[in-house]
Design a protein around this motif. Structure first.
Motif, PDB file in Angstrom:
ATOM      1  N   THR A  16      27.175  41.907  33.746  1.00  0.00           N
ATOM      2  CA  THR A  16      27.208  41.358  35.097  1.00  0.00           C
ATOM      3  C   THR A  16      28.301  40.305  35.224  1.00  0.00           C
ATOM      4  N   LEU A  17      29.065  40.414  36.293  1.00  0.00           N
ATOM      5  CA  LEU A  17      30.147  39.480  36.562  1.00  0.00           C
ATOM      6  C   LEU A  17      29.951  38.898  37.952  1.00  0.00           C
ATOM      7  N   VAL A  18      29.953  37.570  38.065  1.00  0.00           N
ATOM      8  CA  VAL A  18      29.840  36.902  39.356  1.00  0.00           C
ATOM      9  C   VAL A  18      31.199  36.298  39.689  1.00  0.00           C
ATOM     10  N   LEU A  68      29.972  37.844  25.890  1.00  0.00           N
ATOM     11  CA  LEU A  68      30.531  36.713  26.617  1.00  0.00           C
ATOM     12  C   LEU A  68      29.503  36.164  27.600  1.00  0.00           C
ATOM     13  N   GLN A  69      29.267  34.868  27.522  1.00  0.00           N
ATOM     14  CA  GLN A  69      28.447  34.187  28.519  1.00  0.00           C
ATOM     15  C   GLN A  69      29.398  33.329  29.340  1.00  0.00           C
ATOM     16  N   ARG A  70      29.572  33.662  30.608  1.00  0.00           N
ATOM     17  CA  ARG A  70      30.541  32.939  31.431  1.00  0.00           C
ATOM     18  C   ARG A  70      29.982  31.608  31.904  1.00  0.00           C
ATOM     19  N   ALA A  71      30.881  30.664  32.127  1.00  0.00           N
ATOM     20  CA  ALA A  71      30.483  29.328  32.576  1.00  0.00           C
ATOM     21  C   ALA A  71      29.797  29.404  33.928  1.00  0.00           C
ATOM     22  N   ASP A 130      26.717  30.200  34.776  1.00  0.00           N
ATOM     23  CA  ASP A 130      25.861  31.372  35.009  1.00  0.00           C
ATOM     24  C   ASP A 130      26.591  32.456  35.796  1.00  0.00           C
ATOM     25  N   ALA A 131      27.874  32.628  35.472  1.00  0.00           N
ATOM     26  CA  ALA A 131      28.694  33.603  36.204  1.00  0.00           C
ATOM     27  C   ALA A 131      28.697  34.967  35.536  1.00  0.00           C
ATOM     28  N   GLY A 132      27.669  35.252  34.748  1.00  0.00           N
ATOM     29  CA  GLY A 132      27.532  36.590  34.198  1.00  0.00           C
ATOM     30  C   GLY A 132      27.552  36.653  32.691  1.00  0.00           C
ATOM     31  N   VAL A 133      27.014  37.744  32.168  1.00  0.00           N
ATOM     32  CA  VAL A 133      27.013  38.031  30.735  1.00  0.00           C
ATOM     33  C   VAL A 133      27.631  39.411  30.539  1.00  0.00           C
ATOM     34  N   ILE A 134      28.624  39.478  29.671  1.00  0.00           N
ATOM     35  CA  ILE A 134      29.351  40.717  29.436  1.00  0.00           C
ATOM     36  C   ILE A 134      29.266  41.087  27.963  1.00  0.00           C
ATOM     37  N   ARG A 135      29.035  42.370  27.705  1.00  0.00           N
ATOM     38  CA  ARG A 135      29.076  42.895  26.336  1.00  0.00           C
ATOM     39  C   ARG A 135      30.298  43.769  26.168  1.00  0.00           C
TER      40      ARG A 135
END
Length: 255
Positions: free
Chosen positions: A60-62, A216-219, A221-226
């Motif tokens: 998920t990407l915000v 990746l955990q974006r700053a 709470d802007a998403g978590v990517i595998r």
């Protein structure tokens, strides 16, 4: 005493019960990046990602207040996969500079809103669509629509298929770097690098083989990517011409 000494020699390999105990080296059988500073680990992960021929990106990407669910396979000359938003799901395929978009009729009725334009009531469903709009949208359903290079949607949608653009944006950490816990991602041992103690994002870097970023955990709470399937090549093929609709200079507008 002689017997005790002999037992200690015999059990030395297991380091059990003779005052010679010790902990297993956490970096044994790894690529060694766990011994490095957080900044060096992050740098090696970035370089490994840049040098890889291909990657499978999901999560998920915000961005700009909108949430996107991604499942994309990317390489240097294009990519393919699926993107979902709150209102729509669509497929993207880019082969070189040629970008194609495939979606159902409901997507095309609200194309402007989904692609980041003004739109006409994507929140309100398709009930307000005119018969003409519905008929036009149904002709596009499950067809590959070629996105013109000059269309406002090209850069945004094309960014989802661009390995360099996506990774450059995702791998940026904000704040002082530090090393965190060791863990596993999809069965692969990792070490975590945190920015701002986690508030600026984090990346889990592989301790096995090349030090690829795996999570990746974006700053903010802007998403978590595998990230997986690094360097696993795949074929990109343009769709058959009979399945393509080419609108020329710009996609249809519904304003």
């Amino acid at each position: 005493m002689a017997l005790t000494g002999a037992m200690c020699v015999g059990l030395a390999a297991t380091l059990a019960g003779c005052g010679g105990g010790g902990e297993k080296d956490p970096d044994a059988d790894t690529n060694g990046v766990g011994k490095l500073s957080a900044a060096k680990i992050e740098d090696k992960a970035r370089k490994a990602a840049e040098g890889a021929r291909a990657v499978h990106l999901s999560g998920t990407l915000v961005s700009k207040g909108r949430s996107y669910k991604l499942d994309m396979r990317l390489k240097e000359d294009g990519g393919s996969g699926q993107v979902s938003t709150k209102d729509a799901t669509f497929e993207l395929l880019r082969v070189g500079k040629e970008l194609y978009l495939k979606a159902d009729a409901d997507f095309w009725i609200h194309e402007d809103d989904t692609a980041g334009g003004s739109g006409n009531g994507a929140e309100g469903g398709t009930g307000g669509a005119s018969k003409a709009d519905r008929a036009a949208a149904e002709k596009l359903e499950d067809k590959y629509v070629k996105v013109p290079v000059g269309d406002p949607s090209y850069q945004q949608l094309g960014g989802f298929t661009d390995k360099k653009v996506l990774l450059d944006g995702l791998l940026g950490l904000h704040g002082t770097l530090s090393t965190g816990d060791r863990a596993e991602v999809a069965g692969v041992r990792t070490i975590r690098v945190l920015a701002g103690e986690g508030s600026g994002g984090s990346v889990d870097v592989s301790l096995e083989g090349a030090p690829y970023p795996l999570r990746l955990q974006r700053a903010g709470d802007a998403g978590v990517i595998r990230l997986a399937d690094w360097n696993r090549d795949f074929t990109l093929t343009a769709p058959d011409e009979t399945d393509v609709v080419d609108y020329g200079q710009q996609l249809p507008s519904h304003d």
